[in-house]
Design a protein around this motif. Structure first.
Motif, PDB file in Angstrom:
ATOM      1  N   UNK A   1     -22.915  26.457   5.730  1.00 62.67           N
ATOM      2  CA  UNK A   1     -21.517  27.019   5.197  1.00 62.67           C
ATOM      3  C   UNK A   1     -21.675  28.531   4.297  1.00 62.67           C
ATOM      4  N   UNK A   2     -20.423  29.180   4.391  1.00 58.35           N
ATOM      5  CA  UNK A   2     -20.539  30.513   3.672  1.00 58.35           C
ATOM      6  C   UNK A   2     -20.785  30.507   2.146  1.00 58.35           C
ATOM      7  N   UNK A   3     -20.333  29.312   1.156  1.00 58.56           N
ATOM      8  CA  UNK A   3     -19.924  29.469   0.179  1.00 58.56           C
ATOM      9  C   UNK A   3     -21.156  28.793  -0.956  1.00 58.56           C
ATOM     10  N   UNK A   4     -20.961  28.697  -1.949  1.00 58.31           N
ATOM     11  CA  UNK A   4     -21.782  28.060  -3.191  1.00 58.31           C
ATOM     12  C   UNK A   4     -21.182  26.842  -3.924  1.00 58.31           C
ATOM     13  N   UNK A   5     -22.008  26.343  -4.744  1.00 61.48           N
ATOM     14  CA  UNK A   5     -21.559  25.563  -5.735  1.00 61.48           C
ATOM     15  C   UNK A   5     -21.342  26.373  -7.148  1.00 61.48           C
ATOM     16  N   UNK A   6     -20.205  26.049  -7.592  1.00 64.12           N
ATOM     17  CA  UNK A   6     -19.834  26.671  -9.018  1.00 64.12           C
ATOM     18  C   UNK A   6     -19.694  25.923  -9.845  1.00 64.12           C
TER      19      UNK A   6
ATOM     20  N   UNK B   1     -13.962  33.822  -3.431  1.00 65.09           N
ATOM     21  CA  UNK B   1     -12.856  34.515  -2.980  1.00 65.09           C
ATOM     22  C   UNK B   1     -11.566  33.883  -2.744  1.00 65.09           C
ATOM     23  N   UNK B   2     -10.671  34.362  -3.145  1.00 62.90           N
ATOM     24  CA  UNK B   2      -9.130  33.932  -3.142  1.00 62.90           C
ATOM     25  C   UNK B   2      -8.903  33.911  -1.552  1.00 62.90           C
ATOM     26  N   UNK B   3      -9.328  34.873  -0.905  1.00 61.97           N
ATOM     27  CA  UNK B   3      -9.005  34.855   0.360  1.00 61.97           C
ATOM     28  C   UNK B   3      -9.909  34.078   1.518  1.00 61.97           C
TER      29      UNK B   3
ATOM     30  N   UNK C   1     -11.585  31.603   3.915  1.00 60.99           N
ATOM     31  CA  UNK C   1     -11.159  30.909   4.862  1.00 60.99           C
ATOM     32  C   UNK C   1     -11.573  29.421   5.399  1.00 60.99           C
ATOM     33  N   UNK C   2     -12.167  28.712   4.376  1.00 58.24           N
ATOM     34  CA  UNK C   2     -12.753  27.386   4.356  1.00 58.24           C
ATOM     35  C   UNK C   2     -12.361  26.651   3.180  1.00 58.24           C
ATOM     36  N   UNK C   3     -12.528  25.349   3.192  1.00 60.98           N
ATOM     37  CA  UNK C   3     -12.148  24.258   2.224  1.00 60.98           C
ATOM     38  C   UNK C   3     -13.254  24.460   1.013  1.00 60.98           C
ATOM     39  N   UNK C   4     -12.522  23.820   0.020  1.00 61.67           N
ATOM     40  CA  UNK C   4     -13.157  23.780  -1.491  1.00 61.67           C
ATOM     41  C   UNK C   4     -13.024  22.275  -1.850  1.00 61.67           C
ATOM     42  N   UNK C   5     -14.141  21.914  -2.301  1.00 71.15           N
ATOM     43  CA  UNK C   5     -14.255  20.658  -2.854  1.00 71.15           C
ATOM     44  C   UNK C   5     -14.229  20.710  -4.534  1.00 71.15           C
TER      45      UNK C   5
ATOM     46  N   UNK D   1      -4.597  24.482  -9.668  1.00 69.49           N
ATOM     47  CA  UNK D   1      -3.883  25.723  -9.336  1.00 69.49           C
ATOM     48  C   UNK D   1      -4.383  26.819  -8.507  1.00 69.49           C
ATOM     49  N   UNK D   2      -5.797  26.572  -8.638  1.00 67.32           N
ATOM     50  CA  UNK D   2      -6.963  27.550  -7.768  1.00 67.32           C
ATOM     51  C   UNK D   2      -6.967  27.003  -6.470  1.00 67.32           C
ATOM     52  N   UNK D   3      -6.433  25.940  -6.159  1.00 69.58           N
ATOM     53  CA  UNK D   3      -6.771  25.276  -4.794  1.00 69.58           C
ATOM     54  C   UNK D   3      -5.459  25.395  -3.752  1.00 69.58           C
TER      55      UNK D   3
END
Ligand code: SAM
Length: 216
Positions: free
Chosen positions: A73-78, A118-120, A122-126, A147-149
């Motif tokens: 996946x492109x992202x991380x865990x925050x 990133x606000x732009x 292109x994939x989902x967030x849990x 509101x960030x979703x």
């Protein structure tokens, strides 16, 4: 007549097995059935980012980070917490984990999150809420973080089982009362994923699994 999954949930919670669960040697304060649900829903919903409140030892952050890495996946865990006193070095040094120190319901934390996710995208967030389980705090988290979703993202409100649903009847209003209040004030934003939460018979996030239906 006995309800076997509910009896199991009460036994698992009340005998404190959840406090002795480990993932890769790191304490992870979860029901294993939920972890499998998270793994499945992350692939079903194209989840590339995880926003977690309540890091503690970092076991759940480590679990999510490994899933993201394994799926390329492109992202991380925050992951957000008010303290890192219990944090395990394995989680602290994982290349897919970004740690934020602060109150997860503070509106100012949203700015720090925006710098890491990133606000732009292109994939989902849990988004998974697992910090202070008092109803006022969880409601403030929902008001700050939902509101960030955007449409297609996923929300899990953990530990809705306290306050007698069915454990810890002495707890007082908790996560279930918070999500019910949020849904009443924000109809049509979140759609309950009842099939998902029911899949393995019991969950720590009873009425706590939601898909984001509308852009917030
Ligand atoms: C249940 S533990 C998290 C467990 C972890 N997610 C896991 O599954 O292993 C709750 C954590 O929430 C943190 N916490 C409490 N109040 C908080 C707040 N206002 N903001 C952020 N974190 C908070 C606590 O310090 C604690 O580490």
């Amino acid at each position: 007549m006995s309800n076997a999954p509910l009896d199991y949930l009460k036994w698992y919670y009340e005998s404190n097995v959840w406090k002795r669960l480990h993932y890769r040697g790191v304490r992870t304060l979860k029901l294993p059935l939920d972890l499998w649900n998270y793994q499945e829903l992350m692939f079903e919903n194209d989840i590339h980012w995880v926003l977690e409140t309540g890091t503690r030892h970092g076991g759940s952050a480590l679990f999510f980070a490994d899933i993201l890495a394994a799926g390329a996946r492109e992202g991380s865990v925050v992951s957000i917490d008010i303290t890192h006193e219990a944090l395990d070095p394995l989680a602290a040094t994982h290349p897919r984990i970004r740690l934020l120190l602060g109150d997860s319901a503070d509106p100012a934390i949203a700015g720090s999150i925006r710098q890491l996710i990133p606000q732009g995208r292109s994939h989902g967030l849990l988004l998974i809420l697992d910090s202070d389980h008092s109803a006022p705090h969880v409601l403030r988290e929902l008001n700050t973080l939902v509101p960030l979703l955007r449409q297609g993202d996923y929300v899990v409100v953990e530990d809705t089982v306290v306050n007698g649903h069915p454990v810890r009847p002495d707890f007082g209003p908790g996560p279930l009362e918070a999500i019910e209040a949020y849904l009443a004030a924000n109809p049509r934003q979140l759609v309950a994923d009842v099939e998902r939460e029911s899949k393995f018979g019991c969950t720590f996030a009873f009425r706590g699994y939601y898909k984001v239906a509308a852009v917030c």
